[in-house]
Design a protein around this motif. Sequence first.
Motif, PDB file in Angstrom:
ATOM      1  N   LYS A 135       0.789  -1.020  -0.074  1.00  0.00           N
ATOM      2  CA  LYS A 135      -0.088  -0.105  -0.084  1.00  0.00           C
ATOM      3  C   LYS A 135       0.764   1.272   0.025  1.00  0.00           C
ATOM      4  O   LYS A 135       0.599   1.999  -0.657  1.00  0.00           O
ATOM      5  CB  LYS A 135      -0.943  -0.068   1.341  1.00  0.00           C
ATOM      6  N   LYS A 136       2.008   0.962   0.940  1.00  0.00           N
ATOM      7  CA  LYS A 136       2.961   2.351   0.776  1.00  0.00           C
ATOM      8  C   LYS A 136       3.606   2.437  -0.365  1.00  0.00           C
ATOM      9  O   LYS A 136       3.494   3.631  -0.832  1.00  0.00           O
ATOM     10  CB  LYS A 136       4.060   1.837   2.033  1.00  0.00           C
ATOM     11  N   LEU A 137       3.989   1.495  -0.915  1.00  0.00           N
ATOM     12  CA  LEU A 137       4.556   1.379  -2.412  1.00  0.00           C
ATOM     13  C   LEU A 137       3.554   2.313  -3.401  1.00  0.00           C
ATOM     14  O   LEU A 137       4.144   2.922  -4.200  1.00  0.00           O
ATOM     15  CB  LEU A 137       4.932  -0.077  -2.838  1.00  0.00           C
ATOM     16  N   ARG A 138       2.241   1.658  -3.305  1.00  0.00           N
ATOM     17  CA  ARG A 138       1.215   2.179  -4.183  1.00  0.00           C
ATOM     18  C   ARG A 138       0.975   3.469  -3.943  1.00  0.00           C
ATOM     19  O   ARG A 138       1.195   4.394  -4.902  1.00  0.00           O
ATOM     20  CB  ARG A 138       0.061   1.411  -4.003  1.00  0.00           C
ATOM     21  N   ASP A 139       1.016   3.960  -2.582  1.00  0.00           N
ATOM     22  CA  ASP A 139       0.870   5.380  -2.163  1.00  0.00           C
ATOM     23  C   ASP A 139       2.229   6.249  -2.787  1.00  0.00           C
ATOM     24  O   ASP A 139       1.833   7.310  -3.416  1.00  0.00           O
ATOM     25  CB  ASP A 139       0.784   5.356  -0.824  1.00  0.00           C
ATOM     26  N   GLY A 140       3.359   5.768  -2.703  1.00  0.00           N
ATOM     27  CA  GLY A 140       4.506   6.235  -3.356  1.00  0.00           C
ATOM     28  C   GLY A 140       4.365   6.521  -4.694  1.00  0.00           C
ATOM     29  O   GLY A 140       4.531   7.752  -5.201  1.00  0.00           O
ATOM     30  N   TYR A 141       3.837   5.412  -5.498  1.00  0.00           N
ATOM     31  CA  TYR A 141       3.876   5.624  -6.918  1.00  0.00           C
ATOM     32  C   TYR A 141       2.724   6.681  -7.100  1.00  0.00           C
ATOM     33  O   TYR A 141       2.703   7.420  -8.204  1.00  0.00           O
ATOM     34  CB  TYR A 141       3.094   4.403  -7.390  1.00  0.00           C
ATOM     35  N   ASP A 142       1.689   6.975  -6.270  1.00  0.00           N
ATOM     36  CA  ASP A 142       0.519   7.786  -6.542  1.00  0.00           C
ATOM     37  C   ASP A 142       1.037   9.147  -6.340  1.00  0.00           C
ATOM     38  O   ASP A 142       0.977   9.868  -7.185  1.00  0.00           O
ATOM     39  CB  ASP A 142      -0.717   7.543  -5.717  1.00  0.00           C
ATOM     40  N   THR A 143       1.730   9.180  -5.211  1.00  0.00           N
ATOM     41  CA  THR A 143       2.610  10.522  -4.869  1.00  0.00           C
ATOM     42  C   THR A 143       3.463  11.206  -6.191  1.00  0.00           C
ATOM     43  O   THR A 143       3.294  12.043  -6.479  1.00  0.00           O
ATOM     44  CB  THR A 143       3.219  10.552  -3.639  1.00  0.00           C
ATOM     45  N   MET A 144       4.070  10.028  -6.647  1.00  0.00           N
ATOM     46  CA  MET A 144       5.063  10.043  -7.831  1.00  0.00           C
ATOM     47  C   MET A 144       4.244  10.697  -9.013  1.00  0.00           C
ATOM     48  O   MET A 144       4.592  11.713  -9.499  1.00  0.00           O
ATOM     49  CB  MET A 144       5.835   9.278  -7.983  1.00  0.00           C
ATOM     50  N   ASP A 145       3.076  10.079  -8.999  1.00  0.00           N
ATOM     51  CA  ASP A 145       2.516  10.696 -10.340  1.00  0.00           C
ATOM     52  C   ASP A 145       1.797  12.042 -10.139  1.00  0.00           C
ATOM     53  O   ASP A 145       1.623  12.712 -10.964  1.00  0.00           O
ATOM     54  CB  ASP A 145       1.111   9.694 -10.430  1.00  0.00           C
ATOM     55  N   GLU A 146       1.458  12.536  -8.799  1.00  0.00           N
ATOM     56  CA  GLU A 146       0.896  13.582  -8.556  1.00  0.00           C
ATOM     57  C   GLU A 146       1.980  14.519  -8.865  1.00  0.00           C
ATOM     58  O   GLU A 146       1.771  15.701  -9.573  1.00  0.00           O
ATOM     59  CB  GLU A 146       0.641  13.732  -7.049  1.00  0.00           C
ATOM     60  N   HIS A 147       3.322  14.268  -8.263  1.00  0.00           N
ATOM     61  CA  HIS A 147       4.578  15.009  -8.548  1.00  0.00           C
ATOM     62  C   HIS A 147       4.853  15.194 -10.119  1.00  0.00           C
ATOM     63  O   HIS A 147       4.846  16.310 -10.779  1.00  0.00           O
ATOM     64  CB  HIS A 147       5.642  14.552  -8.113  1.00  0.00           C
ATOM     65  N   ALA A 148       4.641  14.050 -10.540  1.00  0.00           N
ATOM     66  CA  ALA A 148       4.587  14.279 -12.224  1.00  0.00           C
ATOM     67  C   ALA A 148       3.720  15.105 -12.895  1.00  0.00           C
ATOM     68  O   ALA A 148       4.080  15.935 -13.673  1.00  0.00           O
ATOM     69  CB  ALA A 148       4.407  12.758 -12.890  1.00  0.00           C
ATOM     70  N   LYS A 149       2.390  15.161 -12.291  1.00  0.00           N
ATOM     71  CA  LYS A 149       1.450  16.095 -13.003  1.00  0.00           C
ATOM     72  C   LYS A 149       1.874  17.606 -12.682  1.00  0.00           C
ATOM     73  O   LYS A 149       1.561  18.362 -13.621  1.00  0.00           O
ATOM     74  CB  LYS A 149       0.222  15.825 -12.327  1.00  0.00           C
ATOM     75  N   LEU A 150       2.470  17.627 -11.434  1.00  0.00           N
ATOM     76  CA  LEU A 150       2.961  19.140 -11.198  1.00  0.00           C
ATOM     77  C   LEU A 150       4.055  19.408 -12.069  1.00  0.00           C
ATOM     78  O   LEU A 150       4.130  20.454 -12.668  1.00  0.00           O
ATOM     79  CB  LEU A 150       3.295  19.122  -9.700  1.00  0.00           C
ATOM     80  N   ILE A 151       5.076  18.534 -12.397  1.00  0.00           N
ATOM     81  CA  ILE A 151       6.024  18.839 -13.221  1.00  0.00           C
ATOM     82  C   ILE A 151       5.606  19.020 -14.857  1.00  0.00           C
ATOM     83  O   ILE A 151       5.904  19.948 -15.151  1.00  0.00           O
ATOM     84  CB  ILE A 151       7.127  17.555 -13.076  1.00  0.00           C
ATOM     85  N   VAL A 152       4.650  17.994 -14.837  1.00  0.00           N
ATOM     86  CA  VAL A 152       4.222  18.403 -16.331  1.00  0.00           C
ATOM     87  C   VAL A 152       3.684  19.927 -16.497  1.00  0.00           C
ATOM     88  O   VAL A 152       3.716  20.484 -17.509  1.00  0.00           O
ATOM     89  CB  VAL A 152       3.051  17.229 -16.575  1.00  0.00           C
ATOM     90  N   LYS A 153       2.745  20.513 -15.543  1.00  0.00           N
ATOM     91  CA  LYS A 153       1.991  21.559 -15.542  1.00  0.00           C
ATOM     92  C   LYS A 153       3.119  22.482 -15.690  1.00  0.00           C
ATOM     93  O   LYS A 153       3.054  23.642 -16.553  1.00  0.00           O
ATOM     94  CB  LYS A 153       1.114  21.769 -14.321  1.00  0.00           C
ATOM     95  N   THR A 154       4.210  22.528 -14.789  1.00  0.00           N
ATOM     96  CA  THR A 154       5.227  23.584 -14.557  1.00  0.00           C
ATOM     97  C   THR A 154       5.843  23.321 -16.070  1.00  0.00           C
ATOM     98  O   THR A 154       6.133  24.556 -16.547  1.00  0.00           O
ATOM     99  CB  THR A 154       6.113  23.141 -13.578  1.00  0.00           C
ATOM    100  N   ASP A 155       5.989  22.280 -16.638  1.00  0.00           N
ATOM    101  CA  ASP A 155       6.938  22.253 -17.906  1.00  0.00           C
ATOM    102  C   ASP A 155       6.200  22.799 -19.014  1.00  0.00           C
ATOM    103  O   ASP A 155       6.626  23.626 -19.900  1.00  0.00           O
ATOM    104  CB  ASP A 155       7.156  20.737 -18.010  1.00  0.00           C
ATOM    105  N   LEU A 156       4.721  22.508 -18.762  1.00  0.00           N
ATOM    106  CA  LEU A 156       3.961  23.234 -20.062  1.00  0.00           C
ATOM    107  C   LEU A 156       3.962  24.705 -20.158  1.00  0.00           C
ATOM    108  O   LEU A 156       4.236  25.438 -21.103  1.00  0.00           O
ATOM    109  CB  LEU A 156       2.595  22.618 -19.773  1.00  0.00           C
ATOM    110  N   GLU A 157       4.010  25.129 -18.758  1.00  0.00           N
ATOM    111  CA  GLU A 157       4.123  26.717 -18.771  1.00  0.00           C
ATOM    112  C   GLU A 157       5.228  27.300 -19.175  1.00  0.00           C
ATOM    113  O   GLU A 157       5.467  28.154 -19.856  1.00  0.00           O
ATOM    114  CB  GLU A 157       3.902  26.865 -16.990  1.00  0.00           C
TER     115      GLU A 157
END
Lengths: 252, 519
Positions: free
Chosen positions: B63-85
């Motif tokens: 679960k922790k691992l999955r949560d980690g992955y999900d957090t990573m994905d959330e970060h990825a979304k942030l990165i993508v958003k920043t990168d787009l900008e």
Amino acid sequence: MLRGIQEILGTGFPIAGGSAGDDLAFTKTYQFYNDKILTDSTVGALFGGSIAIGIGAKQGWKPLGKPRTITGARSNAIATIDNQPAVSMYESYFGTDMRDLEPGGIGRLTTRYPVGIAWHLPKNYLVRTALRILDDGSLLCNAESPEGSEIHLMMATQNTIIEAAREAAQEAKEQLGAAKTLCAIVLESVGRQQLLGLKAADALHNIQEIIGMDTPLAGFYTYGEQFPLHHHAEESVCFQNQSIVVILLGEP
Amino acid sequence: MSLRNRVLFGLSLAAILPIAWIDSVAPLLLGASLLTLAAVAWICLFLLESHRAQTQQTAQELKKLRDGYDTMDEHAKLIVKTDLELHRTQTELDRKITGLYALHKLGTLLTRALDTDKLFGHITEDIILDLGFEKGIILMQDGQNQEYRCRAAFGYNDKTMPNVQAALTSPALHTLCTASGTTTIVSRQEEAAAEAQQIASLLDVSSFISVPLLIQNAVSGYLIVGNAAKNRRVSRSDAELLSVLANEIGAAIDNARLYEQLWKSHRDLEARIQERTRELAKANEELVRMNKMKSDFVSAVSHELRTPLTSIKGYANILMSGKLGDVNDAVKERLGKIDKHSNNLTKLINDLLDIARIESGRVEMMPKAIAVKDLIDGVADLIKPQLKDKGLSLQIEIAPDAKQITADVSQIERVFINLLSNAIKYTPKGGSILVRASSNHTGYRFDVADTGVGIGPDDLPKLFQEFFRANNQTSHEQQGTGLGLSLVKRIIEAHRGKIWVESQVNKGTTFSFTLPKSG
């Protein structure tokens, strides 16, 4: 098609090339063949005789976010990822309904953020962009992606892809060995040019630093690149997007 | 014991033992087995429990691992958003830099363009592309009713040009752009006005900008640029860039027009000067012609005068000789005057004839080499009596390098006699006259200087004119025709020499002339 070419030429024969583009309109492309202008065609040139050839292909993209799995694939389309329609991966990252995009919109978006198919982990990813979203939410690419493969959203910075140009040139140069470099053909993805903007020349400069400033260099911006992949002592021709292919012709 | 017996013994023992075991050991053994069973059960239970805990832990870790992955994905979304900008900003910046660079390049060319045709020639399809637009049109007011006409179009071909023309004449364009006199951005979107749809469609663009061109602060044209590709929709910052370009074009047109005006007035002035020059040349020709007529007239009249004059002189001489009868002293005196005046008149006529002949080129100079010393000594001999009469001294200075000249000897003698006679005439008693000859690399120079009455500054420029006589006391007393210096000047000029005079009243006068070396 690439397999067809390889069947005739033999698996040991290196094949490299680039797909024609249409300035990111994603409607129709044209090819020159002698005095003809063709569309939906492949034009090839066979190099033979006493020449040395070095081919380097690199992409410089990095995986982003969690790994996902291709759970369904048909021919060149990625149907489902983690049992969801493939397009939903993009929707989850970009927060918009991808089907609302203008024609060519997904092409332009995936040019900036392609997918990477894990290939000989840990380090290798084949990069793919999507041309179209099919009605069932599949992503139509230029080449097939095997079911069960790990898939990622990919991202690059100007630095990583400028560096990829240098690495590709180095790889090609190493293959030439002691042969004298005569000329270079560079096939560079239009996506790289989009990302680099005014720095597009820096990538070419990196190549020139490796092959020599006086070496003649020609090429074009592509929609996809074909290059040979060495694997288990066998050479297979591979397709990916967003990469740079440096072909060096040398005098043995 | 045989094997059979041993087996039998064993079997009987085995039959007895359980009975014995049940009787004596059984209770003991039962307790022990129960204990063992309990232990086994406890071990089993323990194992089961620990497995359950492990599974739970693994599940937690997963679960922790999955949560980690999900957090990573959330970060990825942030990165993508920043990168787009970032990418959007970068693209915008790149576009601006390219545009500014193109603008700078064009600006340099425009400021150098000196006529409007050349100016518009500098605005090319490449420049429009560099500025970030696929298509461009320049509209300029033209003609008396100040209609907008297409001055240049980029990105269109023979097939699409008629559409552009249709757009330019369409009232919709007027409503959209030209009526406002300001910058307009038009996008061909579904919600856009019908006019916008129509014009964008005719111009084959999905969006366009129209910017006014100001010439001397008045709208004189429009610059319209646009893109067909929907992903290259024109923006506010494009409009800003374009305004700068429009300003530059306006200023350049201003400059070019001013320059054209300047150039035109310069050309007019030049034409006028040329016309005046032509008129002057014509007037000059007329003067030359009239001068020739005058010379011809003088020459003809002189000839006609000379014949009767010879008769008058002849008859006066006959009368004076007394061959026709005695003449008394009073008559003789009058006859002597007739003779003297006839001589003066003859000399005057001869001088006039000579001037006319030299002027018309009828007298050819006959150059001959002569030693300077011989020439001057000869002349000095001739005038010695006159010098003696007036008590004047003559000094001759000949520089060593002035040895020999080539000239018409009799004419140059005439020059010297004329100049020396004048010097004698206008130098009071006891004065002195100097003749000097010198040479330099171009030719010879001769000076005749006296210590006479001098010539007033007003008279100096007129001295070589025909019939001019200086206005002083001596000249009234002295006889003269006023032709001598005129003749001298013509002789010197016929030798390609120059003559000039310097004088100071009551100090003296110096006449100088040159003769070229080639003779």
